[in-house]
Design a protein around this motif. Structure first.
Motif, short mmCIF file in Angstrom:
data_model
loop_
_atom_site.label_atom_id
_atom_site.label_comp_id
_atom_site.label_asym_id
_atom_site.label_seq_id
_atom_site.Cartn_x
_atom_site.Cartn_y
_atom_site.Cartn_z
N TYR A 1 49.49 37.46 41.26
CA TYR A 1 48.86 36.53 41.77
C TYR A 1 48.63 35.36 40.84
N GLY A 2 48.56 35.71 39.56
CA GLY A 2 48.62 34.36 38.52
C GLY A 2 49.62 33.33 38.68
N ARG A 3 50.79 33.81 39.12
CA ARG A 3 51.88 32.84 39.35
C ARG A 3 51.30 31.78 40.45
N PHE A 4 50.54 32.08 41.36
CA PHE A 4 50.12 30.98 42.39
C PHE A 4 48.97 30.13 42.06
N GLY A 5 48.34 30.38 40.95
CA GLY A 5 47.27 29.55 40.35
C GLY A 5 45.99 30.26 40.32
N PHE A 6 46.12 31.66 40.95
CA PHE A 6 44.70 32.32 41.26
C PHE A 6 44.51 32.85 39.78
N ARG A 7 42.92 32.88 39.84
CA ARG A 7 42.22 33.06 38.36
C ARG A 7 41.13 33.88 38.48
N PRO A 8 40.58 34.95 37.82
CA PRO A 8 39.33 35.29 37.70
C PRO A 8 38.31 34.11 37.40
N VAL A 9 37.24 33.98 38.25
CA VAL A 9 36.16 33.05 38.16
C VAL A 9 34.84 33.58 37.68
N PRO A 10 34.22 33.38 36.45
CA PRO A 10 33.02 34.22 36.14
C PRO A 10 32.10 34.20 37.04
N ASP A 11 31.65 32.97 37.70
CA ASP A 11 30.64 33.04 38.51
C ASP A 11 30.82 33.41 39.99
N LEU A 12 32.26 33.77 40.26
CA LEU A 12 32.27 34.08 41.69
C LEU A 12 32.60 35.55 41.58
N THR A 13 31.99 36.31 42.43
CA THR A 13 32.22 37.84 42.34
C THR A 13 32.34 38.45 43.58
N LEU A 14 32.99 39.73 43.74
CA LEU A 14 32.75 40.56 45.02
C LEU A 14 32.46 41.73 44.56
N PRO A 15 31.13 42.16 45.24
CA PRO A 15 30.48 43.48 44.70
C PRO A 15 31.54 44.87 44.68
N ASP A 16 31.54 45.46 43.49
CA ASP A 16 32.25 46.76 43.27
C ASP A 16 33.95 46.60 43.07
N VAL A 17 34.02 45.18 42.67
CA VAL A 17 35.37 44.91 42.40
C VAL A 17 35.47 44.66 40.90
N PRO A 18 36.41 45.07 40.16
CA PRO A 18 36.42 44.69 38.77
C PRO A 18 36.87 43.10 38.53
N THR A 19 36.25 42.29 37.70
CA THR A 19 36.38 40.83 37.77
C THR A 19 37.66 40.48 37.46
N GLU A 20 38.65 41.32 36.88
CA GLU A 20 40.00 40.72 36.53
C GLU A 20 40.76 40.87 38.03
N TYR A 21 40.53 41.57 39.01
CA TYR A 21 41.17 41.74 40.32
C TYR A 21 40.60 40.92 41.13
N PHE A 22 39.54 40.37 41.13
CA PHE A 22 38.99 39.49 42.09
C PHE A 22 39.41 38.10 41.56
N GLN A 23 40.27 37.33 42.12
CA GLN A 23 40.76 35.86 41.72
C GLN A 23 40.48 34.95 42.79
N ALA A 24 40.25 33.70 42.16
CA ALA A 24 40.34 32.65 43.18
C ALA A 24 41.27 31.33 42.86
N LEU A 25 41.36 30.33 43.82
CA LEU A 25 42.24 29.20 43.71
C LEU A 25 41.39 28.38 44.44
N ARG A 26 41.06 26.97 43.62
CA ARG A 26 40.39 26.01 44.35
C ARG A 26 41.37 24.97 44.94
N PHE A 27 41.10 24.32 45.77
CA PHE A 27 42.02 23.03 46.24
C PHE A 27 41.10 21.84 46.04
N GLY A 28 39.67 22.06 45.90
CA GLY A 28 38.85 20.82 45.65
C GLY A 28 38.34 20.83 44.38
#
Ligand SMILES: CC(C)(COP(=O)(O)OP(=O)(O)OC[C@H]1O[C@@H](n2cnc3c(N)ncnc32)[C@H](O)[C@@H]1OP(=O)(O)O)[C@@H](O)C(=O)NCCC(=O)NCCS
Length: 169
Positions: A123-150
């Motif tokens: 998913y990195g190829r689409f611009g998704f990245r782990p974001v330190p302050d945005l979390t999903l409980p019980d999911v390791p940070t490197e697997y939870f990724q976000a992409l912002r348009f704003g």
């Protein structure tokens, strides 16, 4: 391969179920409930985006996008998944086409951004990245990724739609 990406129609529902089942049958991190999640999202009218990939009249891939809740009150954020491609059509660019079309549709609709759980190598190829302050409980940070348009990422805990808690039938 001649692939068409288009919104799901009523007649695609059973094919989407088959594609989702087949894709996740051999996937490493499958819950086994992915087909039910798609249907629960649809039944709850929470399938914000539901695209199929069609090849020679056959549905061979699908992507679902639904709204997520963020604890800081940010609006306009969406969750990707499940994303499915029939095993015999994988690694030929179908998943990439589905992802890019869904991202374009989200941007077009004015979304602020989106999140997903998945392999950073893909998913990195689409611009998704782990974001330190945005979390999903019980999911390791490197697997939870976000992409912002704003202009900014939210800061908080993310909750996917309750359809993701559906039990296997
Ligand atoms: C993940 C999935 C949707 C990707 O679809 P696809 O059509 O195979 O992907 P594409 O052909 O567009 O992309 C292929 C590229 O992604 C890589 N890739 C595919 N699946 C990958 C995975 N699970 N992890 C890491 N990389 C992956 C391939 O190596 C290839 O890389 P390259 O372009 O550098 O050669 C598909 O493999 C699938 O249905 N998997 C089972 C269900 C699943 O795990 N879904 C994702 C979680 S919701």
């Amino acid at each position: 391969m001649n692939i068409t990406i288009r919104p799901e129609q009523q007649r695609d529902i059973s094919a989407i179920r088959r594609v989702t089942e087949a894709a996740f049958a051999s996937a490493a991190h499958a819950s086994g409930t992915e087909p039910q999640i798609v249907e629960a999202l649809r039944n709850a009218r929470a399938l914000s985006i539901s695209l199929v990939a069609e090849c020679n009249g056959e549905v061979i891939g699908h992507v679902a996008v639904s709204p997520v809740h963020i604890s800081d009150g940010s609006k306009g954020w969406f969750g990707f998944g499940p994303v499915s491609v029939l095993p015999e059509y994988q690694r030929q660019g179908v998943g990439t086409s589905l992802m890019r079309s869904a991202l374009d549709a989200l941007k077009h609709e004015g979304a602020k951004g989106c999140v997903l759980v998945g392999d950073p190598g893909y998913y990195g190829r689409f611009g998704f990245r782990p974001v330190p302050d945005l979390t999903l409980p019980d999911v390791p940070t490197e697997y939870f990724q976000a992409l912002r348009f704003g202009s900014a990422f939210p800061a908080g805990s993310v909750t996917f739609h309750e359809a993701f808690a559906v039990e296997s039938k």
